[in-house]
Design a protein around this motif. Structure first.
Motif, mmCIF file in Angstrom:
data_model
loop_
_atom_site.group_PDB
_atom_site.id
_atom_site.type_symbol
_atom_site.label_atom_id
_atom_site.label_comp_id
_atom_site.label_asym_id
_atom_site.label_seq_id
_atom_site.Cartn_x
_atom_site.Cartn_y
_atom_site.Cartn_z
ATOM 1 N N SER A 375 1.031 -1.366 0.127
ATOM 2 C CA SER A 375 0.107 0.083 0.138
ATOM 3 C C SER A 375 0.840 1.220 -0.103
ATOM 4 O O SER A 375 0.488 2.251 -0.706
ATOM 5 N N LEU A 376 2.078 1.013 0.840
ATOM 6 C CA LEU A 376 2.922 2.402 0.839
ATOM 7 C C LEU A 376 3.358 2.713 -0.512
ATOM 8 O O LEU A 376 3.343 3.709 -0.921
ATOM 9 N N VAL A 377 4.052 1.716 -1.113
ATOM 10 C CA VAL A 377 4.425 2.158 -2.464
ATOM 11 C C VAL A 377 3.545 2.247 -3.493
ATOM 12 O O VAL A 377 3.693 2.901 -4.743
ATOM 13 N N ASN A 378 2.304 1.881 -3.536
ATOM 14 C CA ASN A 378 1.590 2.132 -4.616
ATOM 15 C C ASN A 378 0.947 3.725 -4.722
ATOM 16 O O ASN A 378 0.528 3.943 -5.659
ATOM 17 N N LEU A 379 1.260 4.264 -3.722
ATOM 18 C CA LEU A 379 0.767 5.786 -3.520
ATOM 19 C C LEU A 379 1.804 6.375 -4.380
ATOM 20 O O LEU A 379 1.594 7.628 -4.787
ATOM 21 N N ILE A 380 3.174 5.942 -4.432
ATOM 22 C CA ILE A 380 4.195 6.994 -5.362
ATOM 23 C C ILE A 380 3.965 6.875 -6.670
ATOM 24 O O ILE A 380 4.046 8.004 -7.225
ATOM 25 N N SER A 381 3.372 5.955 -7.396
ATOM 26 C CA SER A 381 3.297 6.131 -8.855
ATOM 27 C C SER A 381 1.691 6.575 -9.206
ATOM 28 O O SER A 381 1.181 6.160 -10.085
ATOM 29 N N ARG A 382 0.792 6.705 -7.794
ATOM 30 C CA ARG A 382 -0.309 7.041 -7.930
ATOM 31 C C ARG A 382 -1.469 6.052 -8.311
ATOM 32 O O ARG A 382 -2.038 6.371 -9.292
ATOM 33 N N SER A 390 0.191 14.189 1.878
ATOM 34 C CA SER A 390 0.524 14.187 0.504
ATOM 35 C C SER A 390 1.832 13.321 0.213
ATOM 36 O O SER A 390 2.598 13.029 1.049
ATOM 37 N N VAL A 391 2.155 13.037 -1.158
ATOM 38 C CA VAL A 391 3.217 12.192 -1.606
ATOM 39 C C VAL A 391 3.686 12.882 -2.483
ATOM 40 O O VAL A 391 2.961 13.346 -3.611
ATOM 41 N N SER A 392 5.131 13.313 -2.481
ATOM 42 C CA SER A 392 5.701 13.885 -3.387
ATOM 43 C C SER A 392 6.899 13.383 -4.215
ATOM 44 O O SER A 392 7.558 12.455 -3.615
ATOM 45 N N VAL A 393 7.197 13.398 -5.380
ATOM 46 C CA VAL A 393 8.239 12.757 -6.163
ATOM 47 C C VAL A 393 8.819 14.019 -6.907
ATOM 48 O O VAL A 393 8.220 14.875 -7.455
ATOM 49 N N GLY A 394 10.420 14.056 -6.733
ATOM 50 C CA GLY A 394 11.093 15.347 -7.356
ATOM 51 C C GLY A 394 10.545 16.437 -6.693
ATOM 52 O O GLY A 394 10.407 17.645 -7.599
ATOM 53 N N GLY A 395 10.073 16.701 -5.635
ATOM 54 C CA GLY A 395 9.588 17.831 -5.032
ATOM 55 C C GLY A 395 8.323 18.556 -5.386
ATOM 56 O O GLY A 395 7.881 19.408 -5.039
ATOM 57 N N VAL A 396 7.659 17.588 -6.092
ATOM 58 C CA VAL A 396 6.165 17.873 -6.549
ATOM 59 C C VAL A 396 5.097 16.698 -6.127
ATOM 60 O O VAL A 396 5.311 15.639 -6.066
ATOM 61 N N ASP A 397 4.070 17.264 -5.631
ATOM 62 C CA ASP A 397 2.804 16.497 -5.276
ATOM 63 C C ASP A 397 2.568 15.462 -6.494
ATOM 64 O O ASP A 397 2.531 16.160 -7.541
ATOM 65 N N VAL A 398 2.429 14.300 -6.325
ATOM 66 C CA VAL A 398 2.287 13.276 -7.313
ATOM 67 C C VAL A 398 0.640 13.656 -7.921
ATOM 68 O O VAL A 398 0.576 13.314 -9.072
ATOM 69 N N ARG A 399 -0.156 14.472 -7.443
ATOM 70 C CA ARG A 399 -1.469 14.813 -7.841
ATOM 71 C C ARG A 399 -1.490 15.824 -8.800
ATOM 72 O O ARG A 399 -2.425 16.234 -9.604
ATOM 73 N N LYS A 400 -0.085 16.414 -8.865
ATOM 74 C CA LYS A 400 -0.151 17.604 -9.748
ATOM 75 C C LYS A 400 0.663 16.975 -11.247
ATOM 76 O O LYS A 400 0.747 17.816 -12.217
ATOM 77 N N TYR A 401 1.182 15.895 -11.238
ATOM 78 C CA TYR A 401 1.938 15.505 -12.263
ATOM 79 C C TYR A 401 0.529 14.935 -13.319
ATOM 80 O O TYR A 401 -0.187 14.556 -13.304
ATOM 81 N N ASP A 402 1.394 14.956 -14.673
ATOM 82 C CA ASP A 402 0.361 14.154 -15.795
ATOM 83 C C ASP A 402 0.662 12.793 -15.263
ATOM 84 O O ASP A 402 1.681 12.279 -15.005
ATOM 85 N N ILE A 403 -0.367 11.872 -15.240
ATOM 86 C CA ILE A 403 -0.190 10.483 -14.817
ATOM 87 C C ILE A 403 0.640 9.777 -15.455
ATOM 88 O O ILE A 403 1.529 8.948 -15.150
ATOM 89 N N GLU A 404 0.660 9.833 -16.939
ATOM 90 C CA GLU A 404 1.488 9.098 -17.833
ATOM 91 C C GLU A 404 3.009 9.701 -17.427
ATOM 92 O O GLU A 404 3.750 8.425 -17.560
ATOM 93 N N THR A 405 3.191 10.778 -17.527
ATOM 94 C CA THR A 405 4.544 11.171 -17.031
ATOM 95 C C THR A 405 5.129 10.494 -15.739
ATOM 96 O O THR A 405 6.218 9.838 -15.845
#
Length: 582
Positions: A375-382, A390-405
């Protein structure tokens, strides 16, 4: 529901309009023929006018030909419209399913989705064709025949009116009784499909445990439930035929009796009597067709609801309005994260997770079954969205990314490894469809898969059966790791994906990762201490919380859970410096 289904008629609107037009033309010609027949008898045969017989006869032939052509064209356009409608429904459902998040998929069973894409769509196809053809033809034929009958003789036509009212009430009672059975039968189809799918997927286990008889009984029970529901419905529907025949023959007798008296009294002609008998058949057959239409609509209503559920289900994970299109690095931050699979859950699966991971760091994750590691790691790739925090990748909340990117930069080798039918190269190129054979080989070398692939006669052109049934569990895991590496991700997540690999090979894979992809952030979920002991840091999960974080040596000193796991796994031997058992 109707609106959501109707928009999938696009591309076949012309056929959908032409079908009822030609059906109405067919009915119009059929209604004219009895009048022409009456004219031949009254003004031709009885008057001895052979010229009139020939003239009206030609018109009758022309009307019959037009009716035939209209019927054929109505059938052709109806078939094209209904099959096109079914094709659009299947395509729309399948495409919508592809957009579902894991939480959306969890709402439907696999067997239920298969039933919706097959049986339910077929029911809708048949119902749509019936609606275009029979729902136009039957009411039009009924109304026109009744109108013509009253035009010929209103008093005699009252027999039809009484018969229609009585028969209509009886058919309504029959339909209302059968509706509930048809609505229930499709849930039984789900159980039947689930039984078949489970048996086929687990056929090796079934045979290994000699449980064929048990599976046969389970299938027989599921099949029997479908049978019982249909028998209950059909046993009521069988009343249709005798009821219809009784009504038809009663009307013929009454029309013949009263008509003969009227002919004797010179208030009615033989031709008119023949026309009334013909219209009698048209009226009652129209009612029978309507009853079949009601049956089909009743069956398809349940199917329409189930299809609409899939079509109207919207993914709860969508792109924001102005998504971030680039992931800068592989850093990961969990900030007071709570997560629950269902919104109304009493207790979250993950509770107040705070964690910061640097780019290129190797993180081991260990914990007991049900400790929420996956469950923990499933949140990283949304794959799921957080409930709180919140979960951030590269300093940006994952909910702000384009899903495919985001998902292109986060490669996940899931706990359940899946290979698709095709060659090894075909499967590897799921990671990168443009990957060269040399790149695929290099990825397999890093994942220690090249060594067994080279032993196959066709090497990388070896055909993989559906689900990877012709390779071992460890080989399947290594192919899945190689497939993930081809994405050249900034974050690589291995969710217990080396559990079927021996410890020596596991150590080789980890060493290759450290040497070849040092800039990639690596998260390794494992049950074996040897798989994570050389990680930069190790996270110990317990009951959805982080119980401890540190290096292998630190956790041995400070964390009881980690120490207990280590001691239980090393009680029969110790580990060498590479993590392999001595």
């Amino acid at each position: 529901m109707i609106r959501s289904l109707a928009k999938h008629i696009n591309g076949f609107k012309k056929d959908s309009i032409l079908t009822p037009v030609f059906m109405l033309l067919e009915v119009a010609m059929e209604m004219v023929i009895p009048l022409l027949m009456a004219s031949i008898i009254d003004d031709g045969v009885e008057a001895g006018n052979i010229h009139h017989i020939y003239t009206i006869g030609i018109w009758m032939v022309l009307a019959a030909c037009v009716s035939l052509i209209a019927g054929v064209l109505g059938g052709k356009f109806g078939a094209r419209a209904s099959t096109g409608f079914a094709r659009n429904l299947r395509k729309a459902m399948y495409e919508n399913i592809q957009t579902f998040s894991f939480s959306n998929i969890d709402k439907f069973s696999t067997a239920g989705l298969v039933t919706r894409l097959t049986t339910d769509v077929t029911n809708m196809q048949n119902a749509y064709q019936m609606i275009l053809r029979m729902c136009t033809r039957a009411p039009a034929s009924l109304i026109c025949a009744m109108a013509m009958s009253f035009f010929i003789n209103a008093r005699l036509a009252c027999v039809y009116l009484i018969a229609v009212i009585v028969l209509g009430c009886c058919l309504f009672l029959i339909m209302s009784r059968t509706t509930k059975y048809f609505q229930q039968v499709f849930h039984r189809y789900d159980d039947l499909n689930a039984s078949i799918q489970e048996n086929i997927n687990g056929i090796r286990v079934v045979k290994a445990y000699v449980r064929e008889d048990y599976e046969n009984k389970k299938f027989t029970k599921a099949s029997g439930n479908v049978y019982k529901m249909f028998v209950k419905a059909e046993s009521i529907l069988t009343l249709n035929a005798p009821l219809m025949q009784f009504t038809v023959y009663s009307c013929i007798l009454l029309i013949s009796w009263f008509g003969a008296k009227m002919i004797v009294n010179s208030t009615f002609t033989t031709g008119e009597l023949m026309s009334m008998l013909t219209y009698c058949m048209n009226i009652l057959m129209s009612l029978m067709m309507l009853s079949f239409v009601f049956v089909m609509i009743t069956m398809s209503y349940a199917s329409a609801q189930r299809i609409s559920e899939v079509l109207n289900e919207k993914s709860d994970i969508v792109n924001p309005e102005n998504p971030v299109m680039k992931v800068s690095d592989g850093s990961i931050v969990f900030d007071h994260v709570d997560f629950a699979y269902k919104k109304n859950s009493e207790e979250p699966v993950l509770k107040d997770i705070n964690l910061a991971i640097r780019p290129g760091e190797t993180i081991g994750i260990i914990g007991g079954t049900g400790s929420a590691k996956s469950s923990l790691v499933n949140l990283i790739s949304r794959l799921y969205d957080v409930t709180a925090g919140s979960v951030s990748v590269g300093g940006v909340d994952v909910r702000k990314y384009d899903i495919e990117t985001l998902r292109n930069e986060v490669a996940v080798v899931l706990q359940k490894n899946v290979l698709f039918s095709g060659t090894i190269l075909d499967n590897l190129r799921w990671g990168d469809k443009n990957a060269t054979e040399e790149e695929c080989i290099r990825a397999c070398q890093l994942a220690c898969a090249d060594e067994f692939i080279q032993k196959f006669p066709k090497k990388y052109e070896t055909y993989i059966e559906q689900g990877g049934t012709n390779v071992s569990g460890g080989q399947k895991q290594r192919l899945c790791i190689a497939r993930a590496l081809l994405k050249k991700p900034k974050i690589l997540i291995l969710d217990d994906s080396t559990s079927a690999v021996d410890t020596a090979t596991d150590a080789k894979i980890r060493r290759a990762f450290a040497e070849e992809i040092p800039g990639t952030t690596k998260l390794i979920i494992a049950q074996r201490i040897s798989s994570v002991q050389h990680a930069d840091r190790i996270i110990v999960m317990d009951d959805g919380k982080i119980n401890g974080i540190g290096t292998h040596d630190e956790l041995l000193e400070t964390n009881g859970i980690y120490r207990d796991v280590y001691e239980s796994q090393t009680s029969g031997g110790d580990f060498d410096e590479n993590g392999g058992e001595r």
